[in-house]
Design a protein around this motif. Structure first.
Motif, PDB file in Angstrom:
ATOM      1  N   MET A   1       0.846  -1.195   0.000  1.00 14.36           N
ATOM      2  CA  MET A   1       0.000   0.000   0.000  1.00 14.36           C
ATOM      3  C   MET A   1       0.878   1.241   0.000  1.00 14.36           C
ATOM      4  O   MET A   1       1.738   1.420   0.851  1.00 14.36           O
ATOM      5  N   ASN A 152      -1.186   1.180 -15.181  1.00 12.90           N
ATOM      6  CA  ASN A 152      -2.497   1.004 -14.568  1.00 12.90           C
ATOM      7  C   ASN A 152      -3.532   1.608 -15.505  1.00 12.90           C
ATOM      8  O   ASN A 152      -3.539   2.812 -15.757  1.00 12.90           O
ATOM      9  N   LYS A 195      -6.634   7.077  -3.240  1.00 10.43           N
ATOM     10  CA  LYS A 195      -7.131   5.704  -3.127  1.00 10.43           C
ATOM     11  C   LYS A 195      -6.497   4.795  -4.177  1.00 10.43           C
ATOM     12  O   LYS A 195      -6.181   3.633  -3.900  1.00 10.43           O
ATOM     13  N   GLN A 196      -6.294   5.308  -5.393  1.00 14.32           N
ATOM     14  CA  GLN A 196      -5.668   4.504  -6.448  1.00 14.32           C
ATOM     15  C   GLN A 196      -4.268   4.056  -6.043  1.00 14.32           C
ATOM     16  O   GLN A 196      -3.860   2.921  -6.284  1.00 14.32           O
ATOM     17  N   GLU A 198      -3.167   3.791  -2.940  1.00 16.54           N
ATOM     18  CA  GLU A 198      -3.252   2.867  -1.800  1.00 16.54           C
ATOM     19  C   GLU A 198      -3.326   1.415  -2.265  1.00 16.54           C
ATOM     20  O   GLU A 198      -2.930   0.498  -1.543  1.00 16.54           O
ATOM     21  N   GLU A 199      -3.800   1.206  -3.481  1.00 13.95           N
ATOM     22  CA  GLU A 199      -3.932  -0.149  -4.026  1.00 13.95           C
ATOM     23  C   GLU A 199      -2.672  -0.607  -4.755  1.00 13.95           C
ATOM     24  O   GLU A 199      -2.617  -1.720  -5.279  1.00 13.95           O
ATOM     25  N   ILE A 200      -1.660   0.253  -4.823  1.00 15.46           N
ATOM     26  CA  ILE A 200      -0.382  -0.108  -5.450  1.00 15.46           C
ATOM     27  C   ILE A 200       0.570  -0.538  -4.336  1.00 15.46           C
ATOM     28  O   ILE A 200       0.917   0.259  -3.464  1.00 15.46           O
ATOM     29  N   PRO A 201       1.009  -1.783  -4.327  1.00 19.48           N
ATOM     30  CA  PRO A 201       1.802  -2.285  -3.191  1.00 19.48           C
ATOM     31  C   PRO A 201       3.210  -1.712  -3.101  1.00 19.48           C
ATOM     32  O   PRO A 201       3.755  -1.560  -2.001  1.00 19.48           O
TER      33      PRO A 201
END
Length: 408
Positions: A1, A152, A195-196, A198-201
């Motif tokens: 995240m 993405n 938020k976008q 936050e979804e990328i590790p």
């Protein structure tokens, strides 16, 4: 995240942005610097290096204080303005052959410490401390760290649509680049973009390892003062496919006592050598090297046995490491790639004719051309906590100094 935050940027007014922004200070020759400083009172070069003609005669402490004072002068003179609220930005750079678009945001020191933001280059302690002192004394940074994220589709679609709106900047520069900047300021867009990410590790530093390390050091020293801005550093986040990676080629001043014939014989132990004579030959793929020696170009093809790729690590398979392990260190006696005065580096975006000219002039004896690394190699090294040899990559895009200021 991954965590990104909007920030209250300080930036040039729209009517002056093309006059204010500049290339990296080190990219200018002495003559160019003198010309810009003499004829453009708005250039950010006045801030970066106040009292240019006397800079060698003053202490670093005085120089840094001079930078801080000149920056405040630019703000008081209305050359810079500050955002009313924290925002993100979308920034596009177009050259003759390339187009780069990325997001300007604050990235987390905690992510950097916890290896969510990954590194692939080593840093020099004195440079890290130098820039940390610069940040501490001046109270601002205008050079974001270039960070990549995996391609993405959702973000790409959003960027495509956003670029159809009216930019807040639309200007060209004397090196024939076009620059556009969009502000992302609504609460909905800011929350959605955060938020976008936050979804990328994981994120990867492409360029700016010293800047990020300096930000970490400043945080460690001054975070107790309660300045929230120290928890983040400014970054330019760009999709992996957008990054352009060039090699750094090498030129060496002598053959370490070898004759040309003996040197070629030694090289033949590890390379298949083809004389290309006057052809301006450069490597076409990985494990190929170009060489210019005594008026001729040579193609060097690394001899790879069947088990080489499987038995060796990611690092030893790297072309820059192969050249060091098989040529520069054992044959030419170059141990320290950063500090040995017998070696210099030419960015791969320059013509290899530059190498030919430098060798023909006699100051250098031999030049080596490499094939550029790709993003998968950089990521693999970072994932395995491995470090590239110094000057392995020259990476674009390059952010304009003075376009955006992150105050500390």
């Amino acid at each position: 995240m991954s965590k990104i935050i909007p920030f209250k940027a300080v930036r040039p007014t729209s009517d002056k942005v093309s006059l204010v922004t500049c290339r990296n200070y080190d990219d200018y020759s002495s003559a160019e610097l003198a010309a810009w400083l003499s004829f453009n009172p708005y250039s950010f070069l006045h801030v970066i290096h106040p009292a240019y003609m006397h800079s060698q005669k003053i202490t670093l402490d005085k120089r840094f204080k001079g930078v801080a004072h000149k920056y405040q002068d630019f703000k008081e003179d209305g050359i810079f303005m500050e955002e009313d609220k924290s925002v993100f930005f979308l920034y596009e750079i177009k050259t003759k052959t390339q187009s780069f678009t990325g997001i300007v945001a604050g990235t987390s020191i905690d992510d950097y410490k916890n290896n969510v933001i990954k590194k692939h280059e080593d840093t020099l302690q004195y440079r890290v401390e130098y820039f940390k002192d610069y940040l501490h004394q001046t109270g601002f940074n205008t050079e974001p760290v270039l960070i990549t994220y995996p391609d993405n589709e959702t973000l790409s679609d959003w960027i495509f649509k956003k670029k159809k709106s009216q930019p807040i900047y639309n200007f060209s520069t004397t090196n024939k680049e076009k620059h556009q900047l969009w502000k992302i300021e609504t609460d909905e867009e800011i929350a959605w973009l955060a938020k976008q990410f936050e979804e990328i590790p994981e994120l990867y530093i492409a360029d700016g390892h010293h800047r990020s390390a300096s930000a970490e050091m400043l945080y460690d020293e001054d975070s107790h003062l309660g300045n929230e801005n120290l928890n983040y550093f400014m970054s330019f986040l760009i999709a992996e496919s957008q990054v352009k990676i060039y090699e750094f080629n090498r030129i060496i001043r002598d053959l370490n006592g070898y004759s040309k014939e003996d040197f070629l014989e030694k090289l033949s132990e590890h390379f298949i050598i083809k004389d290309k004579e006057q052809e301006l030959w450069k490597p076409q793929s990985k494990f190929e090297f170009g060489m210019y020696l005594d008026g001729s170009f040579y193609a060097l093809f690394y001899k790879i046995n069947d088990n080489f790729k499987n038995q060796n690590s990611i690092l030893t398979n790297l072309d820059a490491q192969i050249l060091y392990d098989k040529v520069l260190q054992p044959l030419l006696g170059i141990e320290d790639l950063r500090n040995d005065e017998r070696i210099e580096y030419i960015p791969g975006k320059q013509s290899i004719a530059t190498i030919k000219e430098l060798v023909d002039e006699g100051e250098f004896e031999v030049g080596f051309m490499l094939y550029p690394s790709d993003i998968s190699e950089i990521k693999a090294l970072a994932d395995n906590n491995l470090i590239m040899p110094p000057k392995s990559t020259y990476i674009e895009p390059k952010f304009r100094s003075g376009l955006m200021v992150y105050e500390l």
